[in-house]
Write an enzyme that holds these catalytic residues in place. Structure first.
Site, short mmCIF file in Angstrom:
data_model
loop_
_atom_site.label_atom_id
_atom_site.label_comp_id
_atom_site.label_asym_id
_atom_site.label_seq_id
_atom_site.Cartn_x
_atom_site.Cartn_y
_atom_site.Cartn_z
NE ARG A 99 -10.47 15.09 -30.50
CZ ARG A 99 -10.54 14.99 -29.17
NH1 ARG A 99 -9.46 15.08 -28.44
NH2 ARG A 99 -11.68 14.82 -28.56
CG PHE A 139 -6.05 17.85 -24.65
CD1 PHE A 139 -6.07 17.39 -25.96
CD2 PHE A 139 -6.50 17.01 -23.66
CE1 PHE A 139 -6.52 16.11 -26.25
CE2 PHE A 139 -6.95 15.73 -23.95
CZ PHE A 139 -6.96 15.27 -25.24
CB THR A 140 -10.98 17.81 -24.46
OG1 THR A 140 -10.14 16.66 -24.42
CG2 THR A 140 -11.36 18.09 -25.91
CE1 TYR A 171 -4.05 1.94 0.14
CE2 TYR A 171 -2.64 3.44 1.36
CZ TYR A 171 -3.79 3.20 0.65
OH TYR A 171 -4.68 4.21 0.45
CG ASP A 186 -0.14 17.99 -21.51
OD1 ASP A 186 0.48 16.91 -21.42
OD2 ASP A 186 -1.35 18.05 -21.78
CE LYS A 230 -2.71 10.55 -24.47
NZ LYS A 230 -3.56 10.48 -23.28
C1 P71 Z 1 -5.97 11.34 -26.91
C2 P71 Z 1 -6.07 11.48 -25.45
C3 P71 Z 1 -7.12 10.70 -24.72
C4 P71 Z 1 -8.38 11.46 -24.86
C5 P71 Z 1 -8.73 12.39 -23.90
C6 P71 Z 1 -9.85 13.17 -24.09
C7 P71 Z 1 -10.59 13.03 -25.23
C8 P71 Z 1 -10.26 12.09 -26.17
C9 P71 Z 1 -9.14 11.31 -25.98
C10 P71 Z 1 -5.20 12.74 -23.63
C11 P71 Z 1 -4.42 13.83 -23.20
C12 P71 Z 1 -3.60 14.57 -24.11
C13 P71 Z 1 -2.91 15.67 -23.68
C14 P71 Z 1 -2.05 16.44 -24.58
C15 P71 Z 1 -3.77 15.37 -21.49
C16 P71 Z 1 -4.49 14.27 -21.86
C17 P71 Z 1 -5.33 13.57 -20.86
N1 P71 Z 1 -5.30 12.41 -24.90
N2 P71 Z 1 -3.01 16.06 -22.38
O1 P71 Z 1 -5.24 12.15 -27.52
O2 P71 Z 1 -3.49 14.20 -25.40
O3 P71 Z 1 -4.70 12.40 -20.45
O4 P71 Z 1 -6.32 10.66 -21.18
O5 P71 Z 1 -4.44 10.14 -19.61
O6 P71 Z 1 -6.36 11.48 -18.84
O7 P71 Z 1 -6.57 10.42 -27.46
P1 P71 Z 1 -5.52 11.09 -19.99
#
Ligand code: P71
Length: 464
Positions: free
Chosen positions: A388, A130-131, A78, A221, A264
């Site tokens: 997108r 970013f979303t 833990y 980021d 990623k």
């Molecule tokens: C991608 C994703 C995953 C995703 C997230 C939201 C909508 C569609 C797909 C995630 C990212 C990213 C950047 C630059 C933070 C996150 C969030 N990307 N910054 O491209 O590209 O990370 O998904 O691990 O929570 O498909 P998380």
């Protein structure tokens, strides 16, 4: 350069295949049913109905045999797991930040950063939104302001560093609201929504000196920053003889901390972290993570996940890995470009982005051309891609209207170390087929719209 791969024209993979995963091919009728049941939203298709999955490069990459072996080294304590310390050492060595707080994935880290640093009414400049990043900033009471250079919003511009911050836009904001209301600048490596476009080291240095003058931290980021480092090596004067690893460290040394989605660059199926140099911010993050994620030495992850991440860092900075990664994306992009398909230029590192406005000029943006094109690509060949554009951008909180962003794109995202060159040929052929019958493609009507991050669960119907 220190390896055989770095300056060779071929991008051949630096690995061989030990284990494979079977995938299913479907009939057109099966796909018609699947997309209807998914409300014409590719996020809602079952993966068993997908042939080539280009939805995302997030958590979909293939781990190496040594990473799989690392899973067996998971210390599932833990508290104080060995794997946490291994990960901490790797982050310190490769990224250079002093303090590490693991999180379950990127948005977990974004939540910590936003809650800790943003006060109600603050402004957060960033090189495009970013979303999830912007949503966490807004949930913390902040207002996101886009300060990326104009070229980033133009799919045709060949600017080599479309991820750069426009220093004038930033300065205008700081002059207007005052540095006290700018808690940090949110700087993304290889800007996802711009098409996977890098910032330059020169731009980052300029940003650093501006931020020093105004006492504004730079929070990176770091999700795809190793890929950003590759482009700096390739395109920026003075970097041709540096390693990706050295460039990554130089980037991080010019920033104050980072959020990371390790799904990623770092070649794992789950994981992320927040890292920083400041003691006080670290203390707050360490305390807050126990509320949302788990104890500060695991942050919602199993010990084994942290081990795979630590090993993933070492593999991600390998020159030959990045040569193959970026080489494969370019291979697909070149094929599409040669066929006349409108794509975002220059080709980025993680995906090819089709310009849906140019592809479907007869479909109004409020009829969601990119969403519609993504559905067509699935129908054509079982290829899953991601919208997108107007759906992802959501509504303006003030006017309640669709944001109608300049970029209306379909992303063909390549998982790392997963698909072959022959798969890329199938993808290119299928996109070309759809391009040939583009005039018959109509838009979509949104029939269900969730409140947050609507693109994940929204449902549509074809316009008649
Ligand atoms: C991608 C994703 C995953 C995703 C997230 C939201 C909508 C569609 C797909 C995630 C990212 C990213 C950047 C630059 C933070 C996150 C969030 N990307 N910054 O491209 O590209 O990370 O998904 O691990 O929570 O498909 P998380």
């Amino acid at each position: 350069m220190n390896t055989q791969a770095a300056h060779r024209p071929s991008w051949a993979e630096p690995y061989k295949i030990k284990s494979v995963e079977l995938i299913r091919m479907t009939t057109r009728e099966e796909r018609e049913q699947a997309i209807r049941e998914a409300g014409y939203n590719t996020f809602l298709i079952r993966s068993r109905d997908v042939y080539i999955d280009l939805l995302t490069d997030s958590g979909t990459s293939a781990m190496s045999a040594r990473q799989w072996a690392g899973l067996m080294m998971g210390d599932e304590a833990y508290s104080g797991s060995d794997n946490f310390y291994h990960l901490q050492d790797a982050v310190r060595e490769y990224y250079g930040y002093k303090h590490l707080v693991p999180t379950h994935q990127g948005r977990g880290a974004e939540n910590l950063l936003s809650q800790i640093m943003i006060k109600e009414g603050d402004y957060i400049p960033g090189n495009m939104y970013f979303t999830t990043t912007r949503l966490h900033q807004e949930l913390a009471g902040g207002i996101f302001v886009d300060v990326i250079i104009d070229e980033a919003h133009d799919p045709a511009s060949r600017h080599p560093f479309k991820g750069n911050v426009d220093m004038q836009k930033l300065d205008q904001l700081v002059q207007k609201v005052g540095a006290d209301h700018v808690p940090y600048i949110s700087l993304e490596g290889n800007v996802n929504m711009a098409g996977g476009q890098p910032f330059s080291m020169a731009n980052l240095r300029e940003l650093r000196s501006y931020c020093d003058q105004h006492d504004i931290p730079i929070m990176l980021d770091a999700t795809r920053t190793i890929e950003n480092a590759w482009f700096i090596r390739e395109r920026e004067e003075g970097y041709a003889d540096k390693t990706v690893r050295e460039i990554l460290r130089e980037i991080c040394d010019l920033t104050d901390g980072c959020t990371m989605s390790a799904k990623k660059d770092l070649l794992v199926n789950i994981g992320g972290f927040f890292a920083c140099n400041d003691e006080e911010i670290y203390r707050k993050a360490q305390n807050m993570v126990v509320v949302y994620e788990g104890l500060h030495t695991y942050g919602g992850l199993a010990g084994r996940d942290m081990e795979a991440m630590a090993l993933g860092i070492e593999e991600a900075v390998m020159e030959e890995h990045q040569a193959a990664r970026i080489g494969q994306v370019r291979y697909l992009g070149d094929k599409l470009r040669d066929a006349g398909v409108p794509i975002v230029n220059p080709i980025g590192s993680h995906a090819i982005f089709i310009d849906a406005r140019k592809f479907l000029p007869h479909v109004d943006q409020d009829d969601f051309p990119a969403q519609s094109l993504a559905a067509e690509l699935y129908l054509e060949a079982g290829i899953r891609t991601m919208e997108r554009g107007n759906v992802s951008a959501g509504r303006d909180p003030e006017t309640g209207k669709n944001r109608r962003p300049a970029l209306e794109l379909v992303r063909l995202t390549l998982p790392r170390r997963v698909y072959t060159q022959a798969h890329m040929d199938v993808v290119a052929e299928s996109v070309e087929q759809v391009y040939l019958r583009r005039e018959q493609i109509r838009g979509l009507k949104m029939i269900y719209e969730p409140e947050y991050l609507r693109f994940f669960q929204a449902r549509f119907e074809p316009l008649t």
